[in-house]
Each structure stands twice: as structure tokens, then as C-alpha cells.
Write an enzyme that holds these catalytic residues in place. Structure first.
Site, PDB file in Angstrom:
ATOM      1  N   GLY A 142       0.623  -1.311  -0.137  1.00  0.00           N
ATOM      2  CA  GLY A 142       0.086  -0.083   0.015  1.00  0.00           C
ATOM      3  C   GLY A 142       0.838   1.521  -0.167  1.00  0.00           C
ATOM      4  O   GLY A 142       0.028   2.409   0.179  1.00  0.00           O
ATOM      5  N   ASP A 143       2.228   1.268  -0.046  1.00  0.00           N
ATOM      6  CA  ASP A 143       3.151   2.295   0.074  1.00  0.00           C
ATOM      7  C   ASP A 143       3.994   1.493  -0.025  1.00  0.00           C
ATOM      8  O   ASP A 143       5.626   2.038   0.960  1.00  0.00           O
ATOM      9  CB  ASP A 143       2.684   3.284   1.616  1.00  0.00           C
ATOM     10  CG  ASP A 143       3.829   4.469   1.472  1.00  0.00           C
ATOM     11  OD1 ASP A 143       4.578   4.700   0.622  1.00  0.00           O
ATOM     12  OD2 ASP A 143       3.875   5.629   2.703  1.00  0.00           O
ATOM     13  N   ALA A 144       4.248   1.260  -1.235  1.00  0.00           N
ATOM     14  CA  ALA A 144       6.121   0.150  -0.815  1.00  0.00           C
ATOM     15  C   ALA A 144       6.523   0.945  -1.489  1.00  0.00           C
ATOM     16  O   ALA A 144       7.618   0.657  -2.105  1.00  0.00           O
ATOM     17  CB  ALA A 144       5.962  -0.686  -1.910  1.00  0.00           C
ATOM     18  N   ASN A 160      10.274   2.257   3.124  1.00  0.00           N
ATOM     19  CA  ASN A 160       9.298   1.530   3.529  1.00  0.00           C
ATOM     20  C   ASN A 160      10.176  -0.130   3.533  1.00  0.00           C
ATOM     21  O   ASN A 160       9.179  -0.612   4.041  1.00  0.00           O
ATOM     22  CB  ASN A 160       7.596   1.276   3.126  1.00  0.00           C
ATOM     23  CG  ASN A 160       7.047   3.213   4.133  1.00  0.00           C
ATOM     24  OD1 ASN A 160       7.905   3.814   4.892  1.00  0.00           O
ATOM     25  ND2 ASN A 160       6.492   3.900   3.240  1.00  0.00           N
TER      26      ASN A 160
END
Length: 268
Positions: free
Chosen positions: A193-195, A199
Site C-alpha cells: 500500500g506504500d511500497a 518503507n
């Protein structure tokens, strides 16, 4: 042109919210991350190391209770931070997690070894996609849900000037029509979802260590993650490392899906 930085390591004084100070007790408090929405992350170091994410009340884009749920679910199959506690008050919300060993892929060590880092990110993303069970996932990150957010942003007056340079030439109506016509799903997976590069955590030999910041984790086409993960290598390392990430993941670039999911990312 590269995309503007949307999160960064603090370089100047940063106030510590009262609840973070209370959670720390006598531990040393060090600011480690700040994003464009006002979310702050602090390292608490005493007998054990903990991390506290804090966001001011009234910031709907950051859902810390939702992230706590996603972390608790995902930790059965992949390496993610363990939730210690979370809560909220009139000032904001917070999430406390245990330390996960590894360096962020934007650590100075990896900025100087971008090819190794990009490969580690690709392998880590493939591991996540292969490990998290779609048939047991209660979370969604589908195009349909994200289009709702895109329309909310359009209603708030956002448009091409708020997008990445690659898409600012598009007229708003044309861009909305484009994201309303998604390509067929290649492979449905549980996406990060927020690669983006920061992260992913890597071991010192470049091997994948863990994923962090899973507040948007949910089911979607794997290209929703892949397109943005590869894009973010350009923002953080410079051009030329997207192919390294795709190769390490084990997939050939798909220009149509890459373009679609990057535009959707900008608009939603």
C-alpha cells in the site's frame, strides 16, 4: 524530473507531543521521520528500543488504528513491526511498535549502494506478495476504493499542479477518465500500500529484512505496489534502478499497468 520529497528525516528542532514524552518516561527520545501530512515518528531508547508514530487529530489520511490492525494481521506471515500499544486523545493518535532490525533503504549506507538496495526491495516485495494470503485478508486497497479518494481530492480543488511532473500535462477530465478505466488485474495479492523505498528495511548484506508503514495494506493488483516501488527508486536513488527492482522481483516491466497505477497514486 523527480517527484518532490514527501517525507524526510528531520534536520532541525521538532517538538515532542506530550503523549510521546509520557510514553517515553525516562527513555531517550529521538525524532526520526516526518511526512508531509504532519505525521511524526520518534525512536524511544532505554532498556528496549521502541518507535512511536504520532499524528495530529483531524488527519484522516493517516489511520493509525487501522495500521495497528494490519500489522497484527500481517505479522503471522511476514516480518513487520510488532504492535505494543496504540491510542488516541483530543490532540492526536499514536502507535507504539517494537524495534525491527534492519536499515531503511534510504539510510546513507544504501544511498551509496542503490543497485544492491533496489534488488533487496524487489525481493522483499515479491516475498510479501507470495506470503500474505489473499483468501484470508480482510483489508482492501482496490481501484474502486481509491477512486473514491481521488474524487474527494478533485472536489477539494486538487488537480494537475498537485501531481508529479510526468502527469501535469494532462487535463483533469482526461486524467479522471484514465483512472476510471483500469487494466485487467494481472495478479491479485495483498499489497503493501506504500511500497516506496523508505518503507523497506535491509540487512547489512543487502538482504531483505522487513516492511514498515503498512497503513494502507490491502488486496489489489500487484502492479499497484510494483509501479510505485520502482518509481520511488528514481526519487531516492536517481534514474536507472527501476529495472533492477523488477528483475529482483522476477517480472518484466508492464508499461500499461505501470502508467495506470502511477497516475492513480498521484490522484488518490
Amino acid at each position: 524530473m523527480s517527484r518532490p520529497v514527501t517525507a524526510e528525516t528531520p534536520t532541525g528542532p521538532m517538538g515532542v507531543p506530550d503523549v510521546v514524552a509520557a510514553l517515553a518516561g525516562g527513555d531517550t527520545v529521538t525524532p526520526v521521520w516526518r511526512n508531509e501530512l504532519g505525521g511524526l515518528t520518534f525512536r524511544l531508547e532505554g532498556e528496549a528500543v521502541r518507535y512511536v508514530k504520532w499524528v495530529a487529530a483531524g488527519t484522516p489520511e493517516i489511520d493509525l488504528p487501522g495500521e495497528a490492525e494490519r500489522l497484527a494481521w500481517a505479522q503471522r506471515w511476514v516480518t513487520v513491526p510488532r504492535v505494543i500499544e496504540h491510542g488516541a486523545d483530543d490532540e492526536g493518535a499514536w502507535l507504539v511498535t517494537a524495534e525491527v532490525f534492519g536499515r531503511s533503504a534510504v539510510d546513507p549506507r544504501w544511498i551509496t549502494e542503490p543497485a544492491t538496495a533496489a534488488a533487496g526491495i524487489g525481493r522483499g516485495l515479491r516475498l510479501m506478495h507470495d506470503s500474505l494470503p489473499v483468501d484470508q485478508c480482510p483489508f482492501d486497497w482496490s481501484v474502486e476504493g481509491r477512486l473514491v479518494r481521488a474524487d474527494e481530492r478533485i472536489a477539494d480543488g486538487e488537480g494537475p499542479t498537485d501531481w508529479s511532473p510526468e502527469y501535469r500535462h494532462l487535463e483533469l477530465a482526461k486524467a479522471r477518465a484514465c483512472i476510471g478505466d483500469p487494466p485487467e488485474i494481472d495478479r491479485l495479492v495483498v499489497c503493501h500500500g506504500d511500497a516506496c523505498v523508505p518503507n523497506t528495511l535491509l540487512h547489512d548484506d543487502g538482504a531483505f529484512a522487513a516492511h514498515v508503514d503498512l497503513g494502507s495494506l490491502g488486496m489489489a493488483d500487484r502492479w499497484a505496489d510494483l509501479a510505485v516501488a520502482a518509481w520511488s527508486t528514481e526519487w531516492n536513488y536517481g534514474p536507472g534502478y527501476d529495472g533492477v527492482l523488477y528483475e529482483a522481483y522476477g517480472i518484466a516491466p508492464d508499461p500499461e499497468r505501470i502508467d495506470y497505477y502511477r497516475l492513480l497514486w498521484d490522484m488518490a
